[in-house]
Each structure stands twice: as C-alpha cells, then as structure tokens.
Scaffold this active site. Structure first.
Site, PDB file in Angstrom:
ATOM      1  N   ALA A  61       0.853  -1.195   0.000  1.00 25.96           N
ATOM      2  CA  ALA A  61       0.000   0.000   0.000  1.00 25.96           C
ATOM      3  C   ALA A  61       0.881   1.235   0.000  1.00 25.96           C
ATOM      4  O   ALA A  61       1.994   1.214   0.529  1.00 25.96           O
ATOM      5  CB  ALA A  61      -0.884  -0.013   1.236  1.00 25.96           C
ATOM      6  N   GLY A 106       0.475  -5.081   0.652  1.00 27.51           N
ATOM      7  CA  GLY A 106      -0.552  -5.223  -0.381  1.00 27.51           C
ATOM      8  C   GLY A 106      -0.028  -5.879  -1.649  1.00 27.51           C
ATOM      9  O   GLY A 106      -0.792  -6.510  -2.380  1.00 27.51           O
ATOM     10  N   GLU A 109      -0.236  -9.423  -0.981  1.00 26.82           N
ATOM     11  CA  GLU A 109      -1.662  -9.794  -1.009  1.00 26.82           C
ATOM     12  C   GLU A 109      -2.193  -9.871  -2.443  1.00 26.82           C
ATOM     13  O   GLU A 109      -3.056 -10.687  -2.746  1.00 26.82           O
ATOM     14  CB  GLU A 109      -2.472  -8.790  -0.171  1.00 26.82           C
ATOM     15  CG  GLU A 109      -2.154  -8.931   1.319  1.00 26.82           C
ATOM     16  CD  GLU A 109      -2.729  -7.785   2.134  1.00 26.82           C
ATOM     17  OE1 GLU A 109      -2.388  -6.613   1.848  1.00 26.82           O
ATOM     18  OE2 GLU A 109      -3.519  -8.056   3.051  1.00 26.82           O
TER      19      GLU A 109
HETATM   20  N1  DAK Z   1       4.472   3.335  -0.270  1.00 23.05           N
HETATM   21  C1  DAK Z   1       4.891   4.511  -0.788  1.00 23.05           C
HETATM   22  N2  DAK Z   1       6.133   4.720  -1.286  1.00 23.05           N
HETATM   23  C2  DAK Z   1       6.977   3.674  -1.246  1.00 23.05           C
HETATM   24  C3  DAK Z   1       6.602   2.402  -0.725  1.00 23.05           C
HETATM   25  C4  DAK Z   1       5.283   2.255  -0.213  1.00 23.05           C
HETATM   26  N3  DAK Z   1       4.823   1.090   0.248  1.00 23.05           N
HETATM   27  N4  DAK Z   1       7.666   1.574  -0.816  1.00 23.05           N
HETATM   28  C5  DAK Z   1       8.657   2.298  -1.389  1.00 23.05           C
HETATM   29  N5  DAK Z   1       8.244   3.552  -1.652  1.00 23.05           N
HETATM   30  C6  DAK Z   1       9.011   4.626  -2.269  1.00 23.05           C
HETATM   31  C7  DAK Z   1      10.038   5.184  -1.284  1.00 23.05           C
HETATM   32  O1  DAK Z   1       9.438   6.148  -0.414  1.00 23.05           O
HETATM   33  C8  DAK Z   1      11.048   5.810  -2.240  1.00 23.05           C
HETATM   34  O2  DAK Z   1      10.527   7.032  -2.699  1.00 23.05           O
HETATM   35  P1  DAK Z   1      11.460   8.370  -2.723  1.00 23.05           P
HETATM   36  O3  DAK Z   1      11.981   8.533  -1.337  1.00 23.05           O
HETATM   37  O4  DAK Z   1      12.539   8.018  -3.721  1.00 23.05           O
HETATM   38  O5  DAK Z   1      10.524   9.445  -3.184  1.00 23.05           O
HETATM   39  C9  DAK Z   1      11.030   4.847  -3.428  1.00 23.05           C
HETATM   40  O6  DAK Z   1       9.803   4.134  -3.339  1.00 23.05           O
HETATM   41  C10 DAK Z   1      12.179   3.839  -3.377  1.00 23.05           C
HETATM   42  O7  DAK Z   1      12.121   3.180  -2.133  1.00 23.05           O
HETATM   43  P2  DAK Z   1      13.407   3.041  -1.170  1.00 23.05           P
HETATM   44  O8  DAK Z   1      14.342   4.195  -1.373  1.00 23.05           O
HETATM   45  O9  DAK Z   1      12.913   2.777   0.204  1.00 23.05           O
HETATM   46  O10 DAK Z   1      14.084   1.734  -1.775  1.00 23.05           O
HETATM   47  P3  DAK Z   1      14.992   0.695  -1.002  1.00 23.05           P
HETATM   48  O11 DAK Z   1      15.578  -0.202  -2.036  1.00 23.05           O
HETATM   49  O12 DAK Z   1      15.941   1.394  -0.061  1.00 23.05           O
HETATM   50  O13 DAK Z   1      13.998  -0.162  -0.085  1.00 23.05           O
HETATM   51  C11 DAK Z   1      11.965  -1.413   0.368  1.00 23.05           C
HETATM   52  C12 DAK Z   1      13.012  -0.964  -0.700  1.00 23.05           C
HETATM   53  C13 DAK Z   1      10.843  -2.137  -0.372  1.00 23.05           C
HETATM   54  C14 DAK Z   1      12.635  -2.361   1.347  1.00 23.05           C
HETATM   55  C15 DAK Z   1      11.448  -0.142   1.107  1.00 23.05           C
HETATM   56  O14 DAK Z   1      11.047   0.839   0.136  1.00 23.05           O
HETATM   57  C16 DAK Z   1      10.283  -0.438   1.996  1.00 23.05           C
HETATM   58  O15 DAK Z   1      10.438  -0.980   3.100  1.00 23.05           O
HETATM   59  N6  DAK Z   1       9.082  -0.027   1.540  1.00 23.05           N
HETATM   60  C17 DAK Z   1       7.873  -0.134   2.328  1.00 23.05           C
HETATM   61  C18 DAK Z   1       7.380  -1.565   2.415  1.00 23.05           C
HETATM   62  C19 DAK Z   1       6.103  -1.619   3.210  1.00 23.05           C
HETATM   63  O16 DAK Z   1       6.130  -1.434   4.422  1.00 23.05           O
HETATM   64  N7  DAK Z   1       5.006  -1.703   2.499  1.00 23.05           N
HETATM   65  C20 DAK Z   1       3.658  -1.411   3.016  1.00 23.05           C
HETATM   66  C21 DAK Z   1       3.152  -2.511   3.890  1.00 23.05           C
HETATM   67  S1  DAK Z   1       1.564  -2.076   4.544  1.00 23.05           S
HETATM   68  C22 DAK Z   1      -5.468  -0.901   4.997  1.00 23.05           C
HETATM   69  C23 DAK Z   1      -4.870  -1.577   6.032  1.00 23.05           C
HETATM   70  C24 DAK Z   1      -3.560  -1.963   5.905  1.00 23.05           C
HETATM   71  C25 DAK Z   1      -2.880  -1.708   4.745  1.00 23.05           C
HETATM   72  C26 DAK Z   1      -3.507  -1.060   3.714  1.00 23.05           C
HETATM   73  C27 DAK Z   1      -4.800  -0.646   3.841  1.00 23.05           C
HETATM   74  N8  DAK Z   1      -6.809  -0.370   5.145  1.00 23.05           N
HETATM   75  C28 DAK Z   1      -7.564  -0.655   6.338  1.00 23.05           C
HETATM   76  C29 DAK Z   1      -7.369   0.452   4.096  1.00 23.05           C
HETATM   77  C30 DAK Z   1      -1.490  -2.079   4.667  1.00 23.05           C
HETATM   78  C31 DAK Z   1      -0.960  -2.321   3.572  1.00 23.05           C
HETATM   79  C32 DAK Z   1       0.464  -2.457   3.333  1.00 23.05           C
HETATM   80  O17 DAK Z   1       0.814  -2.861   2.279  1.00 23.05           O
END
Ligand code: DAK
Length: 254
Positions: A61, A106, A109
């Site tokens: 997400a 997500g 998922e």
């Molecule tokens: N969202 C937004 N931007 C993201 C992102 C994300 N999930 N993942 C990466 N990016 C962006 C980063 O902010 C960065 O942008 P800039 O800073 O360059 O503008 C760019 O993508 C490159 O990322 P990194 O610089 O971080 O790249 P790295 O290689 O260093 O790291 C990484 C890659 C995948 C390990 C890292 O980006 C990371 O940890 N990303 C987040 C992973 C994560 O936590 N995903 C979300 C999980 S929660 C809901 C309830 C729950 C949910 C949704 C809805 N409702 C009740 C509606 C939860 C959902 C989820 O998915």
C-alpha cells in the site's frame, strides 16, 4: 500507472509506478479492478500480473496515502482493496503473479489473490504491516494461512520478516521459481494448463476454493455438482471422444 497488453493467448497486467516501487495507491487499486474486468472479458486464456522494473513487483500500500485518514475512509479503502482482490481471485480465467523483486504488504496480497505464483530469484515476500502498527488489510490474513498453513502465516504476519524466493517455494507460497526476467517463462508455465478447456479449469478452481470455506461433507456436494456440470460440457464430450480415438482433444471452452 498500469498497463494491460495482450500477448499471444495472454493478458498481461503490468504495474508501472517504478519511482514508488509500484506501491498501491487507492487510484492504482481502482485501475487494477477495471483492467481485471477488461482481461476477463477478453479472449485471453490467462492473466499474468507483474511489476515494471527489476526491483519490485509491488512494495505494498502507498504508505504516504495511508496517513491522516478518517476511520470511515480507511474502512472504505480496505473494502475497495478486498473487493478488487476478490474479483481477481474469482476471475473466469486463471491468473499468475510473476513476482520480480519486492512483494510486500498489499503487493504480497495481490500475489496471494492470483491463482498461481511464480518468483524470480530476487523475489522477496513479506507482510510487514505490524512494523507500521497496522495489520494486512487486503486479504492477507485470510489467504496466506489457507496457502501456507496457520503456523507459517502467523510467523510471517507477527514478525513482518522477509521471505526470499527459495523459502517461499519451500513453504508453498510460490509454485515455481523462474530464472530469467521477461514473460517467456511465465507463458511456458501457463501453457501447461491453458490448452485445457476454460470451463473445466474454472469448475476445478471453484471446487478447490470452496474446499477451504466449507466442511468436508458440503465440499463433497459442491464437487459432485461441479463435476456433473463439467460432464455436461461439450469439452467433456470432446475430451473423452478424443481419448477413445487416440488423438489430441480440441477444446472450445463450451
Ligand atoms: N508506499 C509509498 N512509497 C513507497 C513504498 C510504499 N509502500 N515503498 C517504497 N516507496 C518509495 C520510497 O518512499 C522511495 O521514494 P522516494 O523517497 O525516492 O521518493 C522509493 O519508493 C524507493 O524506495 P526506497 O528508497 O525505500 O528503496 P529501497 O531499495 O531502499 O527499499 C523497500 C526498498 C521495499 C525495502 C522499502 O522501500 C520499503 O520498506 N518499503 C515499504 C514496504 C512496506 O512497508 N510496504 C507497506 C506494507 S503495509 C489498509 C490496512 C492496511 C494496509 C492497507 C490498507 N486499510 C484498512 C485500508 C497495509 C498495507 C500495506 O501494504
């Protein structure tokens, strides 16, 4: 942000938001829903879903978008994601997630809602929502235990740890590893079943999905009903006739 193309007998949905590692904004989730409908209404015999770039299938997400929302909006967002992924799960043609790089939150998922999953060697799976103080909201708590068992699902969701491709294969999270990027390996994999009649594939998928939802005696009744329906198709007539005549069956999805 997203592209649907047709190659041979396949529809190919590519998430194209590489600057954010293909993260799922609500707009993108809505687009996925629309294109799933288009793919389902097309002549494609399978849908392949992948992410642009070498780094990510989908990093989950869009975290930036999740902040400062009302509870009602958050609930609506969860229902949208769940509905779109449920539509994918129930699509009339089988779907394959071709996981190239990160499949987090997500993104994992999304892969779980596909019929089957392939992983490149750099694929990394995880449900890291707890690290954000959240829990999975697009079906992960329900589909992951059905696929890999309750113990493994609890561990992945409670630790939020990353599972690499080999481990994902060993635990049944993915069906097969593919070595080369690009669509060829996924197409070859899909061709192991796309030559079969679509009705039989659909009935089989539906019966297996119901196995996870209902007690055994009800599941057996579902199987009896669906196997009888399959028997009534023209494809079944053709398949059995072709066997008798020692030739390859020519299915018409009828
Ligand atoms: N969202 C937004 N931007 C993201 C992102 C994300 N999930 N993942 C990466 N990016 C962006 C980063 O902010 C960065 O942008 P800039 O800073 O360059 O503008 C760019 O993508 C490159 O990322 P990194 O610089 O971080 O790249 P790295 O290689 O260093 O790291 C990484 C890659 C995948 C390990 C890292 O980006 C990371 O940890 N990303 C987040 C992973 C994560 O936590 N995903 C979300 C999980 S929660 C809901 C309830 C729950 C949910 C949704 C809805 N409702 C009740 C509606 C939860 C959902 C989820 O998915």
């Amino acid at each position: 942000m997203i592209e649907l193309t047709h190659e041979d007998e396949f529809a190919v949905l590519t998430l194209r938001r590489p600057a954010a590692l293909n993260a799922l904004s609500f707009e993108l989730i809505g687009e996925i829903g629309k294109y799933i409908d288009v793919a389902g209404a097309s002549r494609a015999r399978a849908l392949i879903i992948t992410g642009e770039g070498e780094k990510a299938f989908c990093a989950g997400a869009d975290i930036k978008e999740l902040q400062n929302r009302s509870l009602a909006a958050q609930r609506q967002g969860a229902e949208l994601g769940q509905a779109v992924f449920a539509k994918l799960d129930r699509l009339s043609i089988p779907s394959i997630a071709l996981v190239n790089g990160y499949a987090f939150g997500g993104g994992c998922e999304l892969a779980l809602a596909c019929t089957l999953r392939l992983a490149l060697p750099n694929a990394k799976f995880g449900l890291p929502e707890v690290k954000l103080g959240l829990i999975p909201g697009y079906g992960g708590t329900q589909r992951l235990p059905r696929l890999v068992g309750v113990g493994r699902a609890l561990e992945m969701v409670m630790t939020g740890r990353t599972v690499a491709a080999e481990e994902a294969l060993a635990m049944g999270l993915v069906n097969r590893l593919v070595q080369a990027p690009g669509l060829e390996a996924a197409k070859a994999y899909a061709r192991e079943f796309t030559g079969h009649g679509l009705r039989a594939l659909q009935f089989a998928r539906e019966a297996i999905q119901r196995a996870l939802d209902v007690p055994l005696h009800e599941g057996l009744r579902v199987e009896a009903d669906l196997s009888t329906l399959a028997y009534r198709t023209r494809d079944a007539e053709e398949g059995m006739q072709a066997f008798m005549e020692k030739r390859k069956a020519e299915f018409r999805d009828e």
